[in-house]
Write a protein that holds these residues in place. Structure first.
Motif, mmCIF file in Angstrom:
data_model
loop_
_atom_site.group_PDB
_atom_site.id
_atom_site.type_symbol
_atom_site.label_atom_id
_atom_site.label_comp_id
_atom_site.label_asym_id
_atom_site.label_seq_id
_atom_site.Cartn_x
_atom_site.Cartn_y
_atom_site.Cartn_z
ATOM 1 N N PHE A 92 -39.222 29.994 6.361
ATOM 2 C CA PHE A 92 -38.248 30.057 7.455
ATOM 3 C C PHE A 92 -39.010 30.225 8.764
ATOM 4 C CE2 PHE A 92 -35.296 32.490 10.209
ATOM 5 C CZ PHE A 92 -34.248 31.579 10.245
ATOM 6 N N ASP A 93 -38.950 29.203 9.607
ATOM 7 C CA ASP A 93 -39.677 29.208 10.881
ATOM 8 C C ASP A 93 -38.847 29.951 11.927
ATOM 9 O OD1 ASP A 93 -41.053 28.708 13.224
ATOM 10 O OD2 ASP A 93 -41.574 26.655 12.690
ATOM 11 N N VAL A 94 -39.179 31.198 12.169
ATOM 12 C CA VAL A 94 -38.391 32.010 13.100
ATOM 13 C C VAL A 94 -38.555 31.530 14.543
ATOM 14 C CG1 VAL A 94 -38.395 34.046 11.632
ATOM 15 C CG2 VAL A 94 -40.243 33.727 13.259
ATOM 16 N N TRP A 95 -39.685 30.904 14.854
ATOM 17 C CA TRP A 95 -39.901 30.367 16.211
ATOM 18 C C TRP A 95 -38.946 29.212 16.476
ATOM 19 C CZ3 TRP A 95 -44.320 26.767 18.074
ATOM 20 C CH2 TRP A 95 -44.377 26.778 19.461
ATOM 21 N N LYS A 96 -38.756 28.368 15.481
ATOM 22 C CA LYS A 96 -37.865 27.215 15.602
ATOM 23 C C LYS A 96 -36.426 27.656 15.847
ATOM 24 C CE LYS A 96 -36.257 23.246 12.884
ATOM 25 N NZ LYS A 96 -36.390 22.535 11.586
ATOM 26 N N HIS A 97 -36.033 28.782 15.253
ATOM 27 C CA HIS A 97 -34.648 29.261 15.352
ATOM 28 C C HIS A 97 -34.545 30.501 16.241
ATOM 29 C CE1 HIS A 97 -33.494 26.490 12.158
ATOM 30 N NE2 HIS A 97 -34.515 26.927 11.445
ATOM 31 N N ARG A 104 -27.174 34.523 10.325
ATOM 32 C CA ARG A 104 -26.378 33.317 10.091
ATOM 33 C C ARG A 104 -27.281 32.122 9.786
ATOM 34 N NH1 ARG A 104 -21.457 33.527 11.817
ATOM 35 N NH2 ARG A 104 -22.012 34.944 13.517
ATOM 36 N N THR A 105 -28.310 31.959 10.613
ATOM 37 C CA THR A 105 -29.211 30.819 10.442
ATOM 38 C C THR A 105 -30.006 30.921 9.150
ATOM 39 O OG1 THR A 105 -29.445 30.745 12.850
ATOM 40 C CG2 THR A 105 -31.022 29.472 11.570
ATOM 41 N N PHE A 106 -30.444 32.127 8.833
ATOM 42 C CA PHE A 106 -31.249 32.314 7.624
ATOM 43 C C PHE A 106 -30.450 31.962 6.368
ATOM 44 C CE2 PHE A 106 -32.691 35.131 4.157
ATOM 45 C CZ PHE A 106 -33.968 34.617 3.993
ATOM 46 N N ILE A 107 -29.193 32.419 6.288
ATOM 47 C CA ILE A 107 -28.363 32.111 5.120
ATOM 48 C C ILE A 107 -28.100 30.608 5.033
ATOM 49 C CG2 ILE A 107 -26.077 32.443 4.095
ATOM 50 C CD1 ILE A 107 -26.094 35.275 5.237
ATOM 51 N N ARG A 108 -27.820 29.989 6.182
ATOM 52 C CA ARG A 108 -27.565 28.540 6.188
ATOM 53 C C ARG A 108 -28.789 27.761 5.723
ATOM 54 N NH1 ARG A 108 -26.899 27.549 11.490
ATOM 55 N NH2 ARG A 108 -29.001 26.727 11.685
ATOM 56 N N GLU A 109 -29.962 28.113 6.255
ATOM 57 C CA GLU A 109 -31.182 27.405 5.884
ATOM 58 C C GLU A 109 -31.536 27.641 4.407
ATOM 59 O OE1 GLU A 109 -33.092 25.288 7.830
ATOM 60 O OE2 GLU A 109 -31.296 25.435 9.079
ATOM 61 N N THR A 110 -31.270 28.840 3.905
ATOM 62 C CA THR A 110 -31.538 29.132 2.498
ATOM 63 C C THR A 110 -30.659 28.271 1.594
ATOM 64 O OG1 THR A 110 -32.120 31.418 3.053
ATOM 65 C CG2 THR A 110 -31.626 30.956 0.753
ATOM 66 N N HIS A 111 -29.385 28.158 1.942
ATOM 67 C CA HIS A 111 -28.454 27.317 1.159
ATOM 68 C C HIS A 111 -28.941 25.869 1.123
ATOM 69 C CE1 HIS A 111 -24.753 25.401 -0.195
ATOM 70 N NE2 HIS A 111 -24.782 24.654 0.900
ATOM 71 N N GLY A 126 -24.409 26.533 -5.611
ATOM 72 C CA GLY A 126 -23.685 26.809 -4.374
ATOM 73 C C GLY A 126 -23.119 25.556 -3.739
ATOM 74 N N LYS A 127 -21.896 25.673 -3.166
ATOM 75 C CA LYS A 127 -21.229 24.560 -2.486
ATOM 76 C C LYS A 127 -21.253 24.802 -0.973
ATOM 77 C CE LYS A 127 -20.153 22.905 -6.521
ATOM 78 N NZ LYS A 127 -20.901 21.751 -7.061
ATOM 79 N N ASP A 128 -21.019 23.720 -0.219
ATOM 80 C CA ASP A 128 -21.066 23.823 1.246
ATOM 81 C C ASP A 128 -19.998 24.756 1.797
ATOM 82 O OD1 ASP A 128 -23.245 22.198 1.422
ATOM 83 O OD2 ASP A 128 -22.132 20.376 1.904
ATOM 84 N N ASP A 129 -18.838 24.876 1.072
ATOM 85 C CA ASP A 129 -17.792 25.755 1.593
ATOM 86 C C ASP A 129 -18.221 27.220 1.594
ATOM 87 O OD1 ASP A 129 -17.763 26.275 -1.096
ATOM 88 O OD2 ASP A 129 -15.739 25.491 -1.451
ATOM 89 N N LEU A 130 -19.356 27.520 0.937
ATOM 90 C CA LEU A 130 -19.904 28.866 0.982
ATOM 91 C C LEU A 130 -20.284 29.257 2.405
ATOM 92 C CD1 LEU A 130 -22.389 30.379 -1.547
ATOM 93 C CD2 LEU A 130 -23.017 30.407 0.852
ATOM 94 N N LEU A 131 -20.558 28.232 3.238
ATOM 95 C CA LEU A 131 -20.998 28.485 4.617
ATOM 96 C C LEU A 131 -19.843 28.502 5.606
ATOM 97 C CD1 LEU A 131 -24.134 26.123 4.733
ATOM 98 C CD2 LEU A 131 -24.059 28.546 4.122
ATOM 99 N N ASP A 132 -18.616 28.208 5.139
ATOM 100 C CA ASP A 132 -17.503 28.077 6.076
ATOM 101 C C ASP A 132 -17.313 29.325 6.926
ATOM 102 O OD1 ASP A 132 -17.065 25.552 5.227
ATOM 103 O OD2 ASP A 132 -15.287 25.986 4.015
ATOM 104 N N ILE A 222 -5.883 33.717 13.456
ATOM 105 C CA ILE A 222 -7.226 33.144 13.664
ATOM 106 C C ILE A 222 -8.222 33.976 12.879
ATOM 107 C CG2 ILE A 222 -9.060 32.644 15.314
ATOM 108 C CD1 ILE A 222 -6.928 32.304 17.455
ATOM 109 N N GLN A 223 -8.953 33.311 11.986
ATOM 110 C CA GLN A 223 -9.983 34.001 11.197
ATOM 111 C C GLN A 223 -11.351 33.697 11.799
ATOM 112 O OE1 GLN A 223 -9.843 33.240 7.001
ATOM 113 N NE2 GLN A 223 -11.898 34.058 6.642
ATOM 114 N N GLU A 224 -11.949 34.672 12.469
ATOM 115 C CA GLU A 224 -13.229 34.481 13.141
ATOM 116 C C GLU A 224 -14.378 34.359 12.134
ATOM 117 O OE1 GLU A 224 -13.674 34.028 16.247
ATOM 118 O OE2 GLU A 224 -11.784 34.696 17.154
ATOM 119 N N LYS A 225 -15.519 33.783 12.627
ATOM 120 C CA LYS A 225 -16.737 33.750 11.809
ATOM 121 C C LYS A 225 -17.173 35.185 11.526
ATOM 122 C CE LYS A 225 -18.946 31.291 14.862
ATOM 123 N NZ LYS A 225 -20.007 30.509 15.545
ATOM 124 N N ILE A 226 -17.774 35.375 10.372
ATOM 125 C CA ILE A 226 -18.180 36.735 10.013
ATOM 126 C C ILE A 226 -19.226 37.244 10.998
ATOM 127 C CG2 ILE A 226 -17.641 36.367 7.582
ATOM 128 C CD1 ILE A 226 -20.610 36.075 7.027
#
Length: 642
Positions: A92-97, A104-111, A126-132, A222-226
């Motif tokens: 995981f390139d922390v400089w890039k992100h 949020r980014t770490f979980i997305r990139e791991t998936h 895992g399915k993409d809806d895991l990231l919804d 309205i359900q906000e992002k976690i």
């Protein structure tokens, strides 16, 4: 002899017109070929392999090394080795992100890593809806659930309402049709009439509306992002549970941590401990290892800035505090050892050979690169790639008087100067100072009581010049433009001629007579004498005038100006030629501005080759006064006349 010279010039023109695209060259990749690690890095990979295999849960490894020392290459090679042991390693390139939300980014990139990896995608469910919930904000409408009393109310009111409507329809029918009585046999007719007046779809809509009224009003939501850390932990736990049971250990590498800003670096380290550690402990069947390659000194600087403890600590106290902080963060640490200079020498020579450019096979060049980048293989590769690009540019332009084969080390030194000291080189450029060894006075100027350049910065520059003194740049003029003017290109060998004028060697050269040449005579002086004698300026006065004007316009040092004018006048006298009138006006204007060193110019030549060539009488008279004033002042000062 004349035919031979024409043939040589013809070959030279053919060489100049040769297409640069035919040059065979190769840029150098920063990644090792097929895991071919150098400098003992393979042993570090093997050690990390063993540490990871035996590590318990929530294990954090620090890999210390300077920037460019090979930390990323070690991580990439380790990734390939662990792949064979069924241990996923995600980098995981922390400089890039850096600008993104870390969790949020770490979980997305791991998936995406597990989903798209050739080997791990078959072991990840895992399915993409895991990231919804991570990436989307949901909008919708909801109602309150029906209660028992509402259902009972509906069960009673709905048939009553239908009966009431039917009764009203019957009454209206009775009036319209004029029926005086209503019997049992009339019921089918009444129903038919009722259905004829109200379609079935209308009745369904009525029923639906009736039920909605019983349920109550609609409520938009309205359900906000976690956002809560606990929600992220839960989501990451869900992600890891989607891995097959045969995967017992997962390695996460947080690369380029030392490149991000100080506050961000400390935030990432805190997140690893407070966010990822609890997840690991809650998933007993999955051991997670964190590998953090970083520059120890850079991380300590980040800690000092971010944790605001510098006021309370003196001397080396903050180093001890930072070291203690890192010891608590890492469970174990491995240091990348410093490199041996002979290893870097061999590395540099091999990389220069890999470029396929013959002119790069130069001992001065390789020594220069190793002296400057004595701890950093990556910087060596990056600099060689920079050198290739500028080499191709000069190859395309074919600059007269500059030999890529002989002067490649000079080009490299100039590129190093503008890369390491761009601020100081800007001063050289703007003040038209072309002598690298002579520091422009502007570097020591002060503004509002503060120096523009600190003593430390000037000292670093001097040390660089001392370290690279084996590669001498005679003049920065050429390198500032990396090309010649049209007039210089039209006058062949003008660069060498101007250099002889600038260094004031013309008078010494012209004193040499062929009859006086002996075996002890300086060979360089003889070569310069032959050059001057053979240099053909016939019908070239216009080109020479433009070159001289251009050179003088850039001169600000009165000593160098006087030397240049003296050398020029000696040449004009020897060749018996006259320049364009505007050249003499330029000489007059320069001498008027910087008259302090007029006495360094041969007075006889100044009169014969300059004063007598000025056509304008007023300018001629002004120059005479300047010359007379300066020589009188010099005479008075020399004899201490009061």
């Amino acid at each position: 002899m004349e035919l031979k010279e024409k043939f040589r010039k013809c070959l030279e023109r053919m060489r100049r017109t040769k297409n640069t695209s035919q040059i065979d060259f190769q840029y150098i990749s920063e990644k090792p070929k097929d895991g071919d690690l150098l400098f003992g890095h393979k042993e570090i990979v093997n050690t990390l392999d063993k540490v990871i295999e035996q590590s318990p849960e929530s294990f954090t490894i620090g890999l210390y090394g300077d920037w460019g020392s090979g930390k990323s290459s070690i991580a990439e090679t380790l990734q390939s080795d662990l792949l064979k042991k069924n241990i996923p390693l995600m980098i995981f390139d922390v400089w890039k992100h850096e600008g993104d939300a870390l969790r949020r980014t770490f979980i997305r990139e791991t998936h995406h890593f597990f989903k798209n990896h050739e080997k791990w995608k078959s072991k990840y469910n895992g399915k993409d809806d895991l990231l919804d919930e991570l990436t989307k904000t949901k909008k919708g409408v909801k109602r309150n659930s029906l209660k028992f009393t509402q259902l009972l109310k509906g069960a009673i009111l709905f048939p009553v309402s239908i009966f009431t409507i039917g009764f009203l329809v019957w009454v209206l029918t009775d009036i319209i049709l004029g029926l005086d009585y209503f019997q049992r046999d009339d019921i089918p007719g009444a129903i038919t009439t009722f259905l004829g007046l109200f379609s079935v779809s209308y009745l369904f809509k009525y029923a639906e509306k009736f039920i909605e009224n019983i349920k109550g009003d609609k409520e938009e939501y309205i359900q906000e992002k976690i956002q809560d850390p606990i929600e992220f932990e839960t989501k990451f736990k869900e992600l890891l549970k989607n891995l097959n049971n045969d995967i017992q250990k997962v390695v996460f590498v947080f690369d380029n941590l030392d490149r991000v800003s100080g506050e961000k670096a400390v935030q990432i380290m805190s997140t690893i401990k407070t966010f990822l550690d609890p997840i690991d402990k809650s998933i007993k069947e999955k051991n997670i290892v964190f590998l953090v390659p970083c520059d120890e000194s850079a991380i300590k600087r980040h800690l000092r800035k971010t944790l605001n403890y510098s006021k309370d600590f003196k001397g080396d106290d903050y180093h001890r505090y930072a070291s203690e902080y890192l010891r608590k963060f890492f469970n174990t640490i491995i240091w990348i050892p410093e490199l041996y200079i002979n290893e870097l020498e061999g590395f540099t020579v091999r990389k220069l050979e890999d470029t396929k450019i013959e002119d790069f096979k130069n001992d001065e060049l390789s020594a220069l690169i190793v002296l400057i980048f004595d701890k950093n293989p990556r910087q060596i590769i990056q600099f060689i790639n920079i050198l290739i690009s500028n080499y191709l540019l000069i190859k395309e332009r074919r600059i007269e008087g500059f030999s890529l084969k002989e002067d490649i080390a000079k080009l490299a030194k100039y590129l190093l100067l503008i890369q390491k000291f761009p601020d100081i080189m800007d001063v050289y450029k703007y003040t038209l100072s072309y002598d690298l060894e002579s520091l422009p006075p502007e570097l020591n100027e002060e503004k509002d009581g503060e120096r523009k350049f600190t003593h430390k910065r000037i000292s670093e520059f001097y040390n660089f010049l001392k370290l690279t003194e084996h590669v001498r740049i005679e003049s920065l003029d050429l390198f500032f433009k990396l090309r010649r003017s049209d007039f210089e290109n039209k006058l062949e060998n003008s660069v060498r001629l101007i250099k002889l004028i600038e260094t004031n060697r013309i008078s010494d050269i012209l004193k040499l007579k062929k009859t006086n040449i002996t075996e002890e005579t300086d060979k360089l002086l003889i070569n310069d004498f032959d050059f001057i004698e053979k240099f053909n300026l016939e019908n070239k006065q216009s080109e020479l005038s433009e070159i001289v004007i251009e050179k003088m316009r850039k001169m600000s040092n009165p000593i160098l100006l006087a030397k240049f004018i003296d050398g020029l006048l000696h040449l004009l006298k020897h060749k018996e030629i006259e320049l364009l009138p505007k050249t003499y006006r330029m000489i007059y204007n320069k001498l008027k501005q910087q008259e302090n060193n007029i006495s360094d110019i041969n007075p006889k030549l100044l009169i014969e080759e300059c004063y007598n060539k000025i056509a304008d009488k007023s300018e001629k008279e002004k120059l005479r006064r300047v010359i007379a004033k300066r020589h009188v002042e010099d005479f008075v000062n020399a004899h201490d006349i009061k």
